[in-house]
Design a protein around this motif. Structure first.
Motif, PDB file in Angstrom:
ATOM      1  N   TYR A 107       0.849  -1.189   0.000  1.00  0.00           N
ATOM      2  CA  TYR A 107       0.000   0.000   0.000  1.00  0.00           C
ATOM      3  C   TYR A 107       0.890   1.245   0.000  1.00  0.00           C
ATOM      4  O   TYR A 107       1.880   1.307   0.729  1.00  0.00           O
ATOM      5  N   ILE A 108       0.505   2.213  -0.816  1.00  0.00           N
ATOM      6  CA  ILE A 108       1.233   3.479  -0.893  1.00  0.00           C
ATOM      7  C   ILE A 108       0.393   4.551  -0.202  1.00  0.00           C
ATOM      8  O   ILE A 108      -0.759   4.788  -0.586  1.00  0.00           O
ATOM      9  N   ILE A 109       0.965   5.164   0.812  1.00  0.00           N
ATOM     10  CA  ILE A 109       0.276   6.239   1.535  1.00  0.00           C
ATOM     11  C   ILE A 109       0.894   7.568   1.111  1.00  0.00           C
ATOM     12  O   ILE A 109       2.100   7.771   1.261  1.00  0.00           O
ATOM     13  N   CYS A 110       0.069   8.450   0.580  1.00  0.00           N
ATOM     14  CA  CYS A 110       0.566   9.744   0.105  1.00  0.00           C
ATOM     15  C   CYS A 110       0.238  10.828   1.126  1.00  0.00           C
ATOM     16  O   CYS A 110      -0.923  11.224   1.275  1.00  0.00           O
ATOM     17  N   GLY A 111       1.274  11.261   1.837  1.00  0.00           N
ATOM     18  CA  GLY A 111       1.092  12.263   2.879  1.00  0.00           C
ATOM     19  C   GLY A 111       1.260  11.646   4.253  1.00  0.00           C
ATOM     20  O   GLY A 111       0.568  10.684   4.595  1.00  0.00           O
ATOM     21  N   ALA A 112       2.208  12.189   5.028  1.00  0.00           N
ATOM     22  CA  ALA A 112       2.493  11.632   6.357  1.00  0.00           C
ATOM     23  C   ALA A 112       2.033  12.571   7.467  1.00  0.00           C
ATOM     24  O   ALA A 112       2.698  12.734   8.477  1.00  0.00           O
ATOM     25  N   LEU A 131       4.421   1.729   2.256  1.00  0.00           N
ATOM     26  CA  LEU A 131       5.428   2.791   2.252  1.00  0.00           C
ATOM     27  C   LEU A 131       4.703   4.121   2.160  1.00  0.00           C
ATOM     28  O   LEU A 131       3.553   4.191   1.724  1.00  0.00           O
ATOM     29  N   ILE A 132       5.379   5.155   2.589  1.00  0.00           N
ATOM     30  CA  ILE A 132       4.788   6.491   2.641  1.00  0.00           C
ATOM     31  C   ILE A 132       5.585   7.438   1.749  1.00  0.00           C
ATOM     32  O   ILE A 132       6.817   7.380   1.718  1.00  0.00           O
ATOM     33  N   ILE A 133       4.872   8.302   1.042  1.00  0.00           N
ATOM     34  CA  ILE A 133       5.520   9.378   0.283  1.00  0.00           C
ATOM     35  C   ILE A 133       5.241  10.688   1.018  1.00  0.00           C
ATOM     36  O   ILE A 133       4.085  11.009   1.304  1.00  0.00           O
ATOM     37  N   GLU A 134       6.300  11.427   1.329  1.00  0.00           N
ATOM     38  CA  GLU A 134       6.153  12.698   2.051  1.00  0.00           C
ATOM     39  C   GLU A 134       7.170  13.698   1.509  1.00  0.00           C
ATOM     40  O   GLU A 134       8.331  13.355   1.292  1.00  0.00           O
ATOM     41  N   ILE A 135       6.726  14.932   1.310  1.00  0.00           N
ATOM     42  CA  ILE A 135       7.590  15.955   0.709  1.00  0.00           C
ATOM     43  C   ILE A 135       8.402  16.731   1.744  1.00  0.00           C
ATOM     44  O   ILE A 135       9.465  17.268   1.432  1.00  0.00           O
ATOM     45  N   ILE A 139       9.409  15.897   8.459  1.00  0.00           N
ATOM     46  CA  ILE A 139       8.399  14.865   8.729  1.00  0.00           C
ATOM     47  C   ILE A 139       8.930  13.499   8.299  1.00  0.00           C
ATOM     48  O   ILE A 139       8.714  12.494   8.979  1.00  0.00           O
ATOM     49  N   VAL A 140       9.634  13.469   7.172  1.00  0.00           N
ATOM     50  CA  VAL A 140      10.231  12.217   6.682  1.00  0.00           C
ATOM     51  C   VAL A 140      11.128  11.607   7.754  1.00  0.00           C
ATOM     52  O   VAL A 140      11.045  10.413   8.061  1.00  0.00           O
ATOM     53  N   LYS A 141      11.980  12.443   8.337  1.00  0.00           N
ATOM     54  CA  LYS A 141      12.913  11.978   9.373  1.00  0.00           C
ATOM     55  C   LYS A 141      12.160  11.440  10.588  1.00  0.00           C
ATOM     56  O   LYS A 141      12.500  10.381  11.130  1.00  0.00           O
ATOM     57  N   GLU A 152      11.089  10.351   0.306  1.00  0.00           N
ATOM     58  CA  GLU A 152      10.928  11.806   0.278  1.00  0.00           C
ATOM     59  C   GLU A 152      10.693  12.271  -1.150  1.00  0.00           C
ATOM     60  O   GLU A 152      11.474  11.972  -2.053  1.00  0.00           O
ATOM     61  N   GLY A 153       9.602  13.001  -1.358  1.00  0.00           N
ATOM     62  CA  GLY A 153       9.300  13.490  -2.695  1.00  0.00           C
ATOM     63  C   GLY A 153       7.854  13.928  -2.814  1.00  0.00           C
ATOM     64  O   GLY A 153       7.065  13.822  -1.869  1.00  0.00           O
ATOM     65  N   ASN A 154       7.512  14.421  -3.989  1.00  0.00           N
ATOM     66  CA  ASN A 154       6.159  14.894  -4.272  1.00  0.00           C
ATOM     67  C   ASN A 154       5.324  13.736  -4.808  1.00  0.00           C
ATOM     68  O   ASN A 154       5.637  13.168  -5.860  1.00  0.00           O
ATOM     69  N   CYS A 155       4.259  13.390  -4.099  1.00  0.00           N
ATOM     70  CA  CYS A 155       3.445  12.234  -4.502  1.00  0.00           C
ATOM     71  C   CYS A 155       2.686  12.480  -5.806  1.00  0.00           C
ATOM     72  O   CYS A 155       2.143  11.539  -6.396  1.00  0.00           O
ATOM     73  N   LEU A 156       2.647  13.734  -6.270  1.00  0.00           N
ATOM     74  CA  LEU A 156       1.991  14.036  -7.543  1.00  0.00           C
ATOM     75  C   LEU A 156       2.944  13.848  -8.725  1.00  0.00           C
ATOM     76  O   LEU A 156       2.526  13.936  -9.877  1.00  0.00           O
ATOM     77  N   ASP A 157       4.206  13.596  -8.417  1.00  0.00           N
ATOM     78  CA  ASP A 157       5.231  13.396  -9.448  1.00  0.00           C
ATOM     79  C   ASP A 157       5.171  11.945  -9.934  1.00  0.00           C
ATOM     80  O   ASP A 157       5.334  11.009  -9.158  1.00  0.00           O
ATOM     81  N   GLU A 158       4.948  11.774 -11.220  1.00  0.00           N
ATOM     82  CA  GLU A 158       4.816  10.426 -11.787  1.00  0.00           C
ATOM     83  C   GLU A 158       6.081   9.599 -11.596  1.00  0.00           C
ATOM     84  O   GLU A 158       6.019   8.382 -11.392  1.00  0.00           O
ATOM     85  N   ASP A 159       7.240  10.250 -11.664  1.00  0.00           N
ATOM     86  CA  ASP A 159       8.509   9.536 -11.462  1.00  0.00           C
ATOM     87  C   ASP A 159       8.589   8.952 -10.053  1.00  0.00           C
ATOM     88  O   ASP A 159       9.080   7.835  -9.852  1.00  0.00           O
ATOM     89  N   ILE A 160       8.118   9.714  -9.068  1.00  0.00           N
ATOM     90  CA  ILE A 160       8.114   9.235  -7.680  1.00  0.00           C
ATOM     91  C   ILE A 160       7.158   8.051  -7.539  1.00  0.00           C
ATOM     92  O   ILE A 160       7.478   7.044  -6.893  1.00  0.00           O
ATOM     93  N   LEU A 161       5.990   8.157  -8.153  1.00  0.00           N
ATOM     94  CA  LEU A 161       5.007   7.069  -8.079  1.00  0.00           C
ATOM     95  C   LEU A 161       5.549   5.791  -8.718  1.00  0.00           C
ATOM     96  O   LEU A 161       5.342   4.689  -8.204  1.00  0.00           O
ATOM     97  N   ASN A 162       6.257   5.942  -9.823  1.00  0.00           N
ATOM     98  CA  ASN A 162       6.877   4.768 -10.456  1.00  0.00           C
ATOM     99  C   ASN A 162       8.009   4.215  -9.593  1.00  0.00           C
ATOM    100  O   ASN A 162       8.210   3.002  -9.516  1.00  0.00           O
TER     101      ASN A 162
END
Length: 239
Positions: A107-112, A131-135, A139-141, A152-162
């Motif tokens: 499961y991918i959680i977008c926003g921590a 796993l969690i995606i957080e910009i 908060i990541v730490k 760490e990254g922008n969950c709206l970025d397709e490269d990050i999602l891939n």
């Protein structure tokens, strides 16, 4: 990170060059003293360094001094290497890449934020891979400190999602605090993996229809449902 690596790489190169210059000067001195070629002087110098001396009292002092200088330079090189590894987190990056390449059915959680971390804790309790995606780097730490796998990254970025293996994921939960971001995320997630189940947080009840059109399978309004639950529990009534 590249700037740090480049600066430290230059420092290491300078240290290595200093060692070679010192050995070359010593080789010149030896070749002049023994009236031989520079190459032979170089061989003698290396031999004396390895065997620590062997050229009389003065020779021993010179060679031992040279050995200490070389050891000092080697220490500097080692110190810069360790600093480079820690400051650029090369090892951590390698381990992260290894985990991401092997993860699937997760499961991918977008926003921590508060909602995202509660979702993560519950999924962990259910023994699910996540796993969690957080910009936000702070908060990541913090969330990594709680034992979660965080990118760490922008969950709206397709490269990050891939990168986080969206095409191999079991589901995605959009937990950002903005409805427009969550709608866009639902659309992108469904486009990248149509078979994946997508759940989303909605902040405004009026936005529910937008999320349905975007293809969200589960739509939850935490603040609204929380308010309703409080009212129901205190009155004992339920509608």
């Amino acid at each position: 990170m590249k700037e740090i690596a480049h600066r430290m790489f230059k420092e290491v190169i300078v240290a290595i060059v200093i060692v070679f210059i010192l050995i070359f000067i010593a080789s010149l001195f030896v070749s002049f003293y023994f009236k031989t070629t520079i190459l032979k002087g170089f061989e003698i110098t290396l031999f004396r360094i390895i065997t620590i001396g062997g050229g009389g009292t003065l020779g021993n002092i010179v060679y031992v001094a040279l050995i200490f200088i070389i050891l000092g330079v080697v220490y500097v090189i080692f110190d810069r290497f360790v600093t480079l590894m820690s400051e650029t987190n090369i090892v951590g990056g390698f381990l992260m890449a290894s985990k991401l390449s092997s993860i699937k059915n997760h499961y991918i959680i977008c926003g921590a934020g508060r909602v995202g971390t509660h979702v993560a804790d519950k999924l962990k309790e259910f023994k699910e891979k996540l796993l969690i995606i957080e910009i936000d780097s702070k908060i990541v730490k913090d969330v990594r400190g709680e034992g979660h796998l965080v990118v760490e990254g922008n969950c709206l970025d397709e490269d990050i999602l891939n990168k986080v293996g969206i095409k191999k994921a079991k589901g995605l939960i959009a937990c950002t605090g903005k409805d427009d971001s969550n709608v866009f995320l639902v659309l992108k997630a469904k486009a990248l993996n149509p078979k994946m189940k997508v759940a989303t947080r909605v902040n405004s009840i009026d936005a529910k229809d937008e999320f349905k059109k975007a293809g969200a399978d589960v739509i939850v309004a935490p603040e609204i449902s929380g308010g309703h639950e409080l009212a129901e529990k205190i009155t004992g009534k339920r509608k």
